[in-house]
Design a protein around this motif. Structure first.
Motif, mmCIF file in Angstrom:
data_model
loop_
_atom_site.group_PDB
_atom_site.id
_atom_site.type_symbol
_atom_site.label_atom_id
_atom_site.label_comp_id
_atom_site.label_asym_id
_atom_site.label_seq_id
_atom_site.Cartn_x
_atom_site.Cartn_y
_atom_site.Cartn_z
ATOM 1 N N LYS A 177 28.576 72.230 32.708
ATOM 2 C CA LYS A 177 29.472 71.505 31.820
ATOM 3 C C LYS A 177 30.932 71.722 32.199
ATOM 4 O O LYS A 177 31.330 72.811 32.603
ATOM 5 N N SER A 178 31.698 70.681 32.031
ATOM 6 C CA SER A 178 33.155 70.754 32.187
ATOM 7 C C SER A 178 33.732 69.551 31.468
ATOM 8 O O SER A 178 32.985 68.723 30.936
ATOM 9 N N SER A 179 35.033 69.439 31.442
ATOM 10 C CA SER A 179 35.639 68.226 30.894
ATOM 11 C C SER A 179 35.674 67.157 31.984
ATOM 12 O O SER A 179 35.559 67.454 33.175
ATOM 13 N N LEU A 180 35.842 65.914 31.569
ATOM 14 C CA LEU A 180 35.988 64.829 32.537
ATOM 15 C C LEU A 180 37.200 65.094 33.425
ATOM 16 O O LEU A 180 37.174 64.833 34.638
ATOM 17 N N TYR A 181 38.258 65.620 32.813
ATOM 18 C CA TYR A 181 39.453 65.963 33.591
ATOM 19 C C TYR A 181 39.111 66.979 34.683
ATOM 20 O O TYR A 181 39.451 66.804 35.851
ATOM 21 N N ASP A 182 38.421 68.061 34.312
ATOM 22 C CA ASP A 182 38.076 69.088 35.291
ATOM 23 C C ASP A 182 37.083 68.583 36.326
ATOM 24 O O ASP A 182 37.081 69.051 37.468
ATOM 25 N N PHE A 183 36.244 67.636 35.933
ATOM 26 C CA PHE A 183 35.296 67.091 36.897
ATOM 27 C C PHE A 183 36.026 66.423 38.050
ATOM 28 O O PHE A 183 35.680 66.606 39.214
ATOM 29 N N TRP A 184 37.061 65.642 37.710
ATOM 30 C CA TRP A 184 37.858 65.013 38.760
ATOM 31 C C TRP A 184 38.785 66.014 39.432
ATOM 32 O O TRP A 184 39.060 65.918 40.630
ATOM 33 N N ASP A 185 39.246 66.979 38.687
ATOM 34 C CA ASP A 185 40.244 67.909 39.196
ATOM 35 C C ASP A 185 39.650 68.958 40.127
ATOM 36 O O ASP A 185 40.275 69.354 41.106
ATOM 37 N N ARG A 186 38.436 69.417 39.814
ATOM 38 C CA ARG A 186 37.869 70.548 40.553
ATOM 39 C C ARG A 186 36.422 70.342 40.991
ATOM 40 O O ARG A 186 36.057 70.641 42.125
ATOM 41 N N GLU A 187 35.587 69.821 40.079
ATOM 42 C CA GLU A 187 34.156 69.785 40.362
ATOM 43 C C GLU A 187 33.798 68.865 41.522
ATOM 44 O O GLU A 187 32.929 69.192 42.345
ATOM 45 N N LEU A 188 34.429 67.707 41.616
ATOM 46 C CA LEU A 188 34.144 66.808 42.733
ATOM 47 C C LEU A 188 34.430 67.479 44.070
ATOM 48 O O LEU A 188 33.662 67.351 45.026
ATOM 49 N N THR A 189 35.537 68.193 44.128
ATOM 50 C CA THR A 189 35.887 68.909 45.364
ATOM 51 C C THR A 189 34.851 69.962 45.694
ATOM 52 O O THR A 189 34.352 70.030 46.835
ATOM 53 N N GLN A 190 34.501 70.798 44.721
ATOM 54 C CA GLN A 190 33.581 71.900 44.989
ATOM 55 C C GLN A 190 32.167 71.400 45.275
ATOM 56 O O GLN A 190 31.459 71.993 46.102
ATOM 57 N N LEU A 191 31.742 70.329 44.626
ATOM 58 C CA LEU A 191 30.437 69.756 44.933
ATOM 59 C C LEU A 191 30.381 69.238 46.362
ATOM 60 O O LEU A 191 29.367 69.359 47.046
ATOM 61 N N THR A 192 31.489 68.665 46.823
ATOM 62 C CA THR A 192 31.548 68.174 48.195
ATOM 63 C C THR A 192 31.474 69.329 49.182
ATOM 64 O O THR A 192 30.760 69.266 50.191
ATOM 65 N N ILE A 193 32.204 70.404 48.901
ATOM 66 C CA ILE A 193 32.190 71.572 49.781
ATOM 67 C C ILE A 193 30.791 72.192 49.822
ATOM 68 O O ILE A 193 30.276 72.527 50.896
ATOM 69 N N GLN A 194 30.168 72.320 48.668
ATOM 70 C CA GLN A 194 28.848 72.936 48.599
ATOM 71 C C GLN A 194 27.790 72.063 49.260
ATOM 72 O O GLN A 194 26.884 72.569 49.925
ATOM 73 N N GLY A 195 27.908 70.742 49.079
ATOM 74 C CA GLY A 195 26.899 69.850 49.626
ATOM 75 C C GLY A 195 27.073 69.534 51.098
ATOM 76 O O GLY A 195 26.094 69.310 51.809
ATOM 77 N N SER A 196 28.320 69.517 51.572
ATOM 78 C CA SER A 196 28.590 69.166 52.969
ATOM 79 C C SER A 196 29.701 70.044 53.532
ATOM 80 O O SER A 196 30.801 69.574 53.842
ATOM 81 N N PRO A 197 29.435 71.351 53.686
ATOM 82 C CA PRO A 197 30.492 72.253 54.160
ATOM 83 C C PRO A 197 30.977 71.908 55.565
ATOM 84 O O PRO A 197 32.158 72.043 55.865
ATOM 85 N N GLY A 198 30.055 71.462 56.424
ATOM 86 C CA GLY A 198 30.465 71.103 57.783
ATOM 87 C C GLY A 198 31.468 69.973 57.801
ATOM 88 O O GLY A 198 32.422 69.983 58.581
ATOM 89 N N PHE A 199 31.249 69.002 56.922
ATOM 90 C CA PHE A 199 32.202 67.892 56.826
ATOM 91 C C PHE A 199 33.536 68.370 56.280
ATOM 92 O O PHE A 199 34.591 68.078 56.833
ATOM 93 N N TRP A 200 33.491 69.109 55.156
ATOM 94 C CA TRP A 200 34.737 69.492 54.501
ATOM 95 C C TRP A 200 35.611 70.339 55.405
ATOM 96 O O TRP A 200 36.828 70.130 55.479
ATOM 97 N N TRP A 201 35.025 71.308 56.096
ATOM 98 C CA TRP A 201 35.816 72.199 56.929
ATOM 99 C C TRP A 201 36.017 71.649 58.332
ATOM 100 O O TRP A 201 36.527 72.340 59.218
#
Length: 406
Positions: free
Chosen positions: A193-217
């Protein structure tokens, strides 16, 4: 630049952080429910998390002109747009009144005209961008009152521009005042759970890093991935100047209305899809938001470079930018008023980064001298090889004549 990027990536992946990231692919649902009011404190001012701002900074560094890159590193004491990614948010913790500089709230669902809304004492996002840009080019574009005795330096203004342009491209920073820009909308995605604000602010970024670390880095944070927008925005800035800040704000506000408060897949408003207080979003919408987030970070980084390049182009001749900072004792920040000691590695190159080199007739004479010297050395080597070849031929002929005589 590739070596710099590799060192930067290694630094960001330190302490086994990247090693802990694994590919994940799980189905999930996103639930949005009203009723929980999130009280804003200093951390609420974050627009994108630190990783998101670093990605914007890396894109900006790839697009800066050579003299602008040197100037930024000089102002930051050898650091760059990536290193100061979270600087303005550390200022928020020390001076909470600055939080308002990061937002441009909407009054209603019109979701446009964010730059024209009420902005008490000019302490809002677009006005702040104009203020800091005006300070750097010595033009009084907007007036903002700072505490007595706190006189911001050019370096402070550059840091603010880098941070605030990133904020401008996080659509929730132009959210509705009625729902606290998404903070009172609860989000649940993949069990968290998070707020919609935090989802755009932080969760989208961290989900991308966790799901595709090779791409992100990897090497995605480069302006070449948004070169069309970069050249278009650069031409528009030359024509419109700081009015571009207003247009970029309206662009973010329109995206928020059409693609966040409205489901871009179904075309229905979020509140219309509530079932028992929960709005369920399928994986397709999450992936769409993820792609848009990455695109917005690239565009934000390119626009940071456009603005910083413009700062140097529009300053009066002979007016140097001043380093240091009027804001001291920030968390995890070096004392910028203290001369920096040379470091090994990337930091150790900072002194060379601000070297302007030789230009004009002096440079031409130096280049001519180098060319003549290299030419003479080349001719001498060729003569030596030709002489050696002649002796070899003579010896071969002598042996051949001797063989015939026997």
């Amino acid at each position: 630049f590739d070596l710099w990027r590799a060192r930067r990536t290694a630094k960001r992946c330190s302490f086994g952080r990247c090693a802990r990231m694994t590919l994940r692919s799980r189905a999930g649902t996103l639930a949005i429910a009203g009723g929980a009011l999130y009280v804003c404190s200093a951390p609420c001012a974050l627009a994108w998390d630190k990783d998101g701002h670093e990605a914007i900074g890396m894109t900006a560094m790839s697009a800066l002109e050579l003299n602008a890159t040197a100037e930024v590193k000089h102002l930051m004491g050898g650091r760059d747009a990536v290193d100061i990614a979270a600087w303005a948010h550390k200022v928020n913790k020390k001076h909470p009144w600055t939080i308002g500089l990061h937002f441009q709230a909407q009054s209603g669902l019109k979701c446009k005209g964010g730059a024209e809304l009420s902005c008490p004492d000019n302490k809002c996002l677009v006005k702040a961008l104009k203020y800091f840009y005006g300070r750097l080019i010595h033009k009084d574009l907007v007036s903002i009152s700072w505490p007595e005795g706190m006189k911001l330096t050019d370096a402070d203004c550059v840091k603010y521009l880098i941070n605030l342009i990133g904020d401008l491209h996080q659509p929730m920073h132009l959210g509705l005042a009625a729902d606290e820009m998404g903070r009172n909308l609860t989000v649940m995605f993949r069990g968290k759970k998070s707020s919609l604000y935090d989802f755009w602010d932080r969760e989208l970024t961290q989900l991308t890093i966790q799901g595709s670390p090779g791409f992100w880095w990897g090497g995605w944070t480069h302006v070449k991935r948004s070169h069309v927008e970069y050249h278009r925005d650069g031409e528009n800035w030359k024509r419109d100047g700081v009015v571009s800040f207003d247009k970029w704000a309206e662009e973010s506000a329109k995206y928020l209305c059409d693609n966040v408060y409205t489901n871009p897949i179904s075309g229905r408003k979020l509140e219309e899809g509530l079932v028992n207080g929960v709005f369920r979003i399928d994986e397709n919408l999450y992936e769409l938001w993820q792609r848009e987030m990455l695109s917005k970070m690239l565009v934000a980084g390119a626009r940071v470079a456009i603005v910083l390049n413009a700062v140097l182009h529009n300053r009066d001749a002979g007016q140097a930018l001043h380093s240091g900072s009027a804001i001291q004792d920030l968390e995890d920040e070096p004392d910028s008023m203290t001369p920096q000691v040379a470091h090994l590695g990337r930091q150790g190159d900072s002194a060379h980064a601000v070297h302007s080199g030789q230009v004009g007739p002096v440079a031409a004479a130096m280049n001519l001298g180098i060319f003549v010297t290299v030419g003479l050395i080349f001719l001498q080597v060729m003569r030596m090889w030709q002489g050696r070849d002649a002796v070899t031929k003579a010896n071969r002929a002598k042996h051949q004549d001797g063989g015939k005589g026997t």
